[in-house]
Scaffold this active site. Structure first.
Site, mmCIF file in Angstrom:
data_model
loop_
_atom_site.group_PDB
_atom_site.id
_atom_site.type_symbol
_atom_site.label_atom_id
_atom_site.label_comp_id
_atom_site.label_asym_id
_atom_site.label_seq_id
_atom_site.Cartn_x
_atom_site.Cartn_y
_atom_site.Cartn_z
ATOM 1 N N ASP A 149 38.467 44.205 41.025
ATOM 2 C CA ASP A 149 37.012 44.023 41.091
ATOM 3 C C ASP A 149 36.235 45.306 40.803
ATOM 4 O O ASP A 149 35.487 45.802 41.643
ATOM 5 C CB ASP A 149 36.636 43.429 42.455
ATOM 6 C CG ASP A 149 37.283 42.071 42.656
ATOM 7 O OD1 ASP A 149 36.796 41.111 42.049
ATOM 8 O OD2 ASP A 149 38.313 41.993 43.374
ATOM 9 N N HIS B 194 34.143 45.591 38.169
ATOM 10 C CA HIS B 194 32.800 45.122 37.786
ATOM 11 C C HIS B 194 31.982 46.182 37.048
ATOM 12 O O HIS B 194 30.853 46.493 37.451
ATOM 13 C CB HIS B 194 32.025 44.625 39.011
ATOM 14 C CG HIS B 194 32.551 43.348 39.584
ATOM 15 N ND1 HIS B 194 32.112 42.112 39.157
ATOM 16 C CD2 HIS B 194 33.514 43.105 40.505
ATOM 17 C CE1 HIS B 194 32.775 41.172 39.819
ATOM 18 N NE2 HIS B 194 33.639 41.740 40.637
ATOM 19 N N ASP C 38 38.472 41.056 37.087
ATOM 20 C CA ASP C 38 37.072 41.503 37.132
ATOM 21 C C ASP C 38 36.951 42.989 36.804
ATOM 22 O O ASP C 38 36.311 43.757 37.531
ATOM 23 C CB ASP C 38 36.415 41.201 38.489
ATOM 24 C CG ASP C 38 36.056 39.730 38.646
ATOM 25 O OD1 ASP C 38 36.218 38.973 37.670
ATOM 26 O OD2 ASP C 38 35.607 39.340 39.735
ATOM 27 N N HIS D 295 34.936 37.059 36.090
ATOM 28 C CA HIS D 295 33.771 37.661 35.434
ATOM 29 C C HIS D 295 34.049 38.127 34.014
ATOM 30 O O HIS D 295 33.136 38.490 33.289
ATOM 31 C CB HIS D 295 33.264 38.870 36.242
ATOM 32 C CG HIS D 295 32.413 38.469 37.395
ATOM 33 N ND1 HIS D 295 31.041 38.525 37.363
ATOM 34 C CD2 HIS D 295 32.742 37.978 38.609
ATOM 35 C CE1 HIS D 295 30.560 38.102 38.515
ATOM 36 N NE2 HIS D 295 31.577 37.772 39.288
ATOM 37 N N HIS E 143 44.179 36.733 40.937
ATOM 38 C CA HIS E 143 42.740 36.903 41.150
ATOM 39 C C HIS E 143 42.187 35.625 41.773
ATOM 40 O O HIS E 143 41.529 34.823 41.124
ATOM 41 C CB HIS E 143 42.050 37.206 39.814
ATOM 42 C CG HIS E 143 40.609 37.600 39.965
ATOM 43 N ND1 HIS E 143 40.210 38.883 40.232
ATOM 44 C CD2 HIS E 143 39.471 36.883 39.918
ATOM 45 C CE1 HIS E 143 38.898 38.927 40.321
ATOM 46 N NE2 HIS E 143 38.420 37.721 40.146
ATOM 47 N N HIS F 144 39.570 39.513 43.665
ATOM 48 C CA HIS F 144 38.609 38.407 43.778
ATOM 49 C C HIS F 144 37.791 38.473 45.060
ATOM 50 O O HIS F 144 36.580 38.366 45.020
ATOM 51 C CB HIS F 144 39.298 37.042 43.676
ATOM 52 C CG HIS F 144 38.313 35.896 43.593
ATOM 53 N ND1 HIS F 144 37.256 35.900 42.720
ATOM 54 C CD2 HIS F 144 38.225 34.730 44.288
ATOM 55 C CE1 HIS F 144 36.565 34.780 42.875
ATOM 56 N NE2 HIS F 144 37.120 34.062 43.816
ATOM 57 N N HIS G 247 36.028 40.424 47.831
ATOM 58 C CA HIS G 247 35.573 41.809 47.902
ATOM 59 C C HIS G 247 35.743 42.377 49.315
ATOM 60 O O HIS G 247 34.808 42.907 49.896
ATOM 61 C CB HIS G 247 34.137 41.912 47.398
ATOM 62 C CG HIS G 247 34.037 41.678 45.913
ATOM 63 N ND1 HIS G 247 32.930 41.986 45.181
ATOM 64 C CD2 HIS G 247 34.940 41.184 45.026
ATOM 65 C CE1 HIS G 247 33.141 41.679 43.912
ATOM 66 N NE2 HIS G 247 34.345 41.171 43.794
HETATM 67 MN MN MN Z 1 34.991 40.222 41.726
#
Ligand code: MN
Length: 408
Positions: free
Chosen positions: A8, A10, A47, A83, A165, A198, A200
């Site tokens: 994650d 991002h 992600d 994402h 994930h 996945h 957080h």
């Molecule tokens: Mn995420």
């Protein structure tokens, strides 16, 4: 063997200019730490990017860091996350993989038996055997788990790593019980390490029959709530000696976080405004994200009467890197509480539609609710790849004409 487990990341997650670089900086810092620690490889459990088409600026920084890893012979193994995909399933990850910057370890094919047969990617230096299943929007990945052929994955010998994930049904954290998840029984048994992403939040557990399952949480917090709850992100450093796996959490601090809570209950907007300003006091906010949460029911006036602008300006005046405010639980004197537990965007939409139905008088109330719902659905559609703007507009207009029963 020593490796790092990120999840994650991002890249590009904050729209505001002041924090736009934060997730990229976190990635850069984390990679530098990995190089210092001389890890054998890095896993990214989904992600990596916040959107399927990240901005050129972000890509430039990220690819140069990936190139550095590649030059120093530190392989990166990745699975896509929910994402990372565009509506048509395309992803920037394919481009970077073709450039040799990392390897997508979700490889496999459908066999004659209709099952999904995954293949292992073997890390040359350590011999670790890595495979996994990426995350998709709307739990399409659940479908992959359902089809997954487990026997050959479980029969394989060696140091096996499964990258995933998704939430696991049995280990959903409190507060996220409603979240879609995959039951543990759908995972292959007997891997030494399960590298998750996945959710957080950080998670670590030795699962009998399986192995060590962990999630490091995000590399940089992605929302007000995450900043407040975590204050910073991090990753897992994993060491395996004679089949014994040890996990250490490595915090990655890009900014300090200063949290300020003001109770507005039974106060006037003026009182709350002065209290906010006073709370800054002698604090200096250099390189600090300031979070301010104002909650409660005011004695007089409206929530909008509280002067947050002055507070925000003052905090920036003290050098704050970013100021975020949350007033979702601040209400004015006239407010009547609606007790609904909002779980999703759909719930919020439904509530708003029900609350405001009947105001337009163009349709009977029930019909208006239905139309509003369908309009939201039509307008939420995204432009497909290769579709021209004109075609996209035409498609949306046709949809809307159908919903309203008129010709546009
Ligand atoms: Mn995420």
């Amino acid at each position: 063997m020593k490796f790092a487990h990120f999840a994650d990341i991002h890249i590009g997650s904050w729209a505001d200019d002041r924090l736009a670089e934060a997730s990229t900086k976190a990635f850069t810092k984390a990679v530098d730490l990995c190089l210092e620690e001389k890890v054998d490889f890095i896993l990214i459990a989904g992600d990596f990017f916040n959107t399927s088409l990240p901005s050129i600026d972000r890509l430039k920084e990220v690819t140069s860091k990936l190139k550095e890893l590649s030059d120093r012979r530190v392989p990166v193994y990745i699975i896509p996350g929910s994402h990372d995909f565009s509506p048509t399933g395309k992803t920037m990850l394919d481009v970077l993989e073709n450039a040799g910057l990392f390897i997508n370890v979700m490889r496999g094919n459908g066999g004659d038996d209709g099952r999904l047969h995954l293949k292992f990617t073997t890390d040359e230096k350590t011999g670790a055997k890595i495979t996994g299943i990426g995350g998709k929007k709307g739990m399409l990945d659940r479908h992959y788990y359902g089809l997954l052929s487990l026997p050959e994955l479980e029969a394989e010998d060696g140091f096996k790593i499964f990258v995933f994930h998704t939430a696991i049904e049995e280990f959903k954290p409190s507060g996220l019980e409603q979240m879609d998840a995959v039951p543990l029984a759908m995972f292959p048994k007997g891997f030494l390490y399960y590298a998750g992403g996945h959710i957080h939040r950080r998670f670590e557990r030795d699962v009998p029959g399986y192995g060590k399952m962990t999630m490091p949480g995000p590399l940089f917090p992605n929302s007000f709530d995450e900043l407040e709850r975590l204050s910073h992100g991090g990753f897992h450093l994993v060491e395996a000696i004679d089949g014994k796996v040890t996990v250490t959490y490595n915090p990655v601090v890009v900014h300090n976080v200063f949290v300020l809570s003001v109770d507005a209950d039974k106060k006037s907007p003026e009182d709350v405004s002065s209290e906010l300003l006073a709370s800054i006091g002698k604090n200096e906010f250099y390189n600090t994200i300031v979070l301010v949460r104002v909650a409660g029911k005011l004695r007089v006036g409206k929530a909008g009467d509280v002067n947050l602008k002055r507070f925000v300006e003052a905090a920036y005046g003290k050098g704050a890197a970013y100021v975020a405010k949350n007033t979702s639980k601040l209400v004015g004197e006239d407010f009547e509480e609606v007790k609904v537990d909002y779980q999703s965007v759909e719930d919020v939409e439904l509530r708003l539609i029900n609350e405001h139905a009947g105001q337009s008088k163009a349709f009977p109330v029930e019909k208006e609710k239905e139309i509003a719902h369908q309009l939201l659905h039509s307008l939420a559609k995204e432009k497909e790849e290769g579709e021209t703007t004109a075609d996209f507009e035409k498609r949306i207009k046709e949809d809307i004409s159908k919903v309203l029963g008129i010709t546009l």
